[in-house]
Design an enzyme around this catalytic site. Structure first.
Site, PDB file in Angstrom:
ATOM      1  N   LYS A  77       0.834  -1.211   0.000  1.00 42.88           N
ATOM      2  CA  LYS A  77       0.000   0.000   0.000  1.00 42.88           C
ATOM      3  C   LYS A  77       0.871   1.265   0.000  1.00 42.88           C
ATOM      4  O   LYS A  77       0.559   2.249  -0.667  1.00 42.88           O
ATOM      5  CB  LYS A  77      -0.943   0.017   1.207  1.00 42.88           C
ATOM      6  CG  LYS A  77      -2.077  -0.982   1.099  1.00 42.88           C
ATOM      7  CD  LYS A  77      -3.158  -0.424   0.221  1.00 42.88           C
ATOM      8  CE  LYS A  77      -4.265  -1.290  -0.256  1.00 42.88           C
ATOM      9  NZ  LYS A  77      -4.502  -2.627   0.046  1.00 42.88           N
ATOM     10  N   LYS A 106      -2.559 -10.959  -9.525  1.00 41.07           N
ATOM     11  CA  LYS A 106      -3.900 -11.475  -9.201  1.00 41.07           C
ATOM     12  C   LYS A 106      -5.020 -10.576  -9.717  1.00 41.07           C
ATOM     13  O   LYS A 106      -4.795  -9.397 -10.019  1.00 41.07           O
ATOM     14  CB  LYS A 106      -4.021 -11.641  -7.685  1.00 41.07           C
ATOM     15  CG  LYS A 106      -3.916 -10.336  -6.936  1.00 41.07           C
ATOM     16  CD  LYS A 106      -4.314 -10.484  -5.477  1.00 41.07           C
ATOM     17  CE  LYS A 106      -4.330  -9.120  -4.825  1.00 41.07           C
ATOM     18  NZ  LYS A 106      -4.854  -9.033  -3.521  1.00 41.07           N
ATOM     19  N   LYS A 116      -9.583  -5.385  -7.721  1.00 45.30           N
ATOM     20  CA  LYS A 116     -10.260  -4.146  -8.129  1.00 45.30           C
ATOM     21  C   LYS A 116      -9.267  -3.029  -8.412  1.00 45.30           C
ATOM     22  O   LYS A 116      -9.431  -2.247  -9.329  1.00 45.30           O
ATOM     23  CB  LYS A 116     -11.217  -3.694  -7.021  1.00 45.30           C
ATOM     24  CG  LYS A 116     -12.422  -4.580  -6.911  1.00 45.30           C
ATOM     25  CD  LYS A 116     -13.197  -4.321  -5.637  1.00 45.30           C
ATOM     26  CE  LYS A 116     -12.766  -5.259  -4.531  1.00 45.30           C
ATOM     27  NZ  LYS A 116     -13.800  -5.872  -3.760  1.00 45.30           N
TER      28      LYS A 116
END
Ligand code: TYM
Length: 332
Positions: free
Chosen positions: A112, A195, A198
């Protein structure tokens, strides 16, 4: 006594095949075997600062899609995380014993920081303690999740065991990631790397609500290459990802057929993608149809959320009462 299961999904948009095959398909089976709590992790989603309208809409999406996938509110407890304030209280207690070094070492936190350097907030750092609070609150031992959540489960065990040691009682059990398949699942995306997710963009994801036309279009645009250049060669990542997707949605015979063609250098990606898209459509269709029906039934959704919150709070309040006593918050 049945073992307890807890799992949740962040409401950040519509559910995709990664959420379904990594998590929700297991929820549907587990609800008949275990004492299950499945929730919508709206507190977790605040780390990315959604607008109130988006947040509200996404929570509804996930609730509708849980139900459309076959999660049965009569068989398990479905709730919205923010309806259970005890989660926040346990999160606070766990944070007192979560150390900066270990939180900073979490892979998802490091990812992140890299992807959103402008929004490194304390909620992101303490995301693992909030997740531990969700799990420990109901004394869960099994947590159906995809591969990407494994480290969070390890941290949950660390925090639970640390609490037990500190207060000298075997209070929280150890929880482990769970999947009915022999390994935890990682569903790849369509963009040739990594992967399905979203944050990787809409073109990378097949959503449960996608129509057949959209699925065909997205799969036809999936990244491939110029084709194999030698017999039986190792597949490059983008191609292996499409084969992995096929192994999830298609029959073993179909998969073997295309593998064989690839190994003989006779594969035509156009045909391969068409087959993959049709098998995704077959997997999605019944769910998509139910999504449309359930989304219109606001009274039913309200009732499910209300009953779920009551059931979840009953278990949560019992834990918080015991935790407060263990910590030493007692009346004089
Ligand atoms: P979230 O919202 O990122 O993802 C929800 C679930 O979907 C799985 N998943 C995948 N599995 C396989 N392949 C993929 N491409 C893929 N993408 C997503 C995730 O592994 C997850 O199981 N931290 C959690 C939410 C959460 C939670 C919890 C889960 C909060 N508290 C307590 C379990 C228990 C999350 O971010 O999920």
């Amino acid at each position: 006594m049945k073992e307890t299961v807890v799992s949740g999904i962040r409401p950040t948009g519509k559910l995709h095949l990664g959420n379904y095959f990594g998590a929700v398909s297991n929820f549907v089976k587990m609800q008949h075997e275990y004492n299950c709590y499945f929730f919508i992790a709206d507190l977790h989603s605040l780390t990315t600062h959604p607008t109130p309208q988006d947040l509200n809409g996404y929570v509804k999406h996930v609730l509708v899609e849980y139900l459309a996938c076959g999660i049965d509110p009569e068989a398990c407890t479905i709730y919205i995380q923010s309806d259970v304030p005890e989660v926040a209280e346990l999160y606070l207690y766990l944070n007192m014993n979560a150390y900066l070094g270990e939180l900073e070492r979490s892979t998802s936190f490091k990812d992140k920081i890299r992807s959103h350097p402008d929004n490194v907030n304390a909620g992101l750092l303490t995301y693992p303690s909030l997740m531990a609070a969700d799990i420990l609150l109901h004394h869960a031992t099994k947590v159906p999740v995809g591969k990407d959540q494994e480290q969070h489960l390890e941290m949950t065990r660390t925090f639970g065991n640390r609490f037990n040691r500190l207060y000298n009682k075997e209070y929280f059990p150890e929880a482990y990631a769970f999947s009915y398949s022999d390994k935890l699942v990682k569903v790849p995306g369509l963009d040739g790397k990594g992967k399905m997710g979203k944050s990787e963009g809409d073109g990378n994801c097949i959503y449960l609500a996608d129509s057949p036309e959209i699925i065909r279009k997205k799969v036809s645009r999936a990244v491939t290459d110029g084709g194999p250049t030698a017999e039986n060669q190792t597949k490059p990542e983008a191609i292996q990802n499409l084969f992995d997707l096929m192994s999830i949605v298609s029959s073993p015979d179909t998969l073997a057929h295309y593998n064989d063609l690839y190994n003989k250098m006779a594969i035509r990606y156009g045909d391969f993608k068409k087959q993959l898209a049709e098998d995704m459509i077959i997997a999605n269709n019944p769910i998509r149809e139910r999504i449309e029906d359930i989304a219109n039934d606001t009274d039913y959704l309200r009732k499910v959320a209300h009953t779920g919150a009551e059931k979840a709070r009953e278990s949560a309040q019992k834990t918080i009462k015991e935790v407060r006593e263990l910590i030493g918050f007692k009346p004089f």
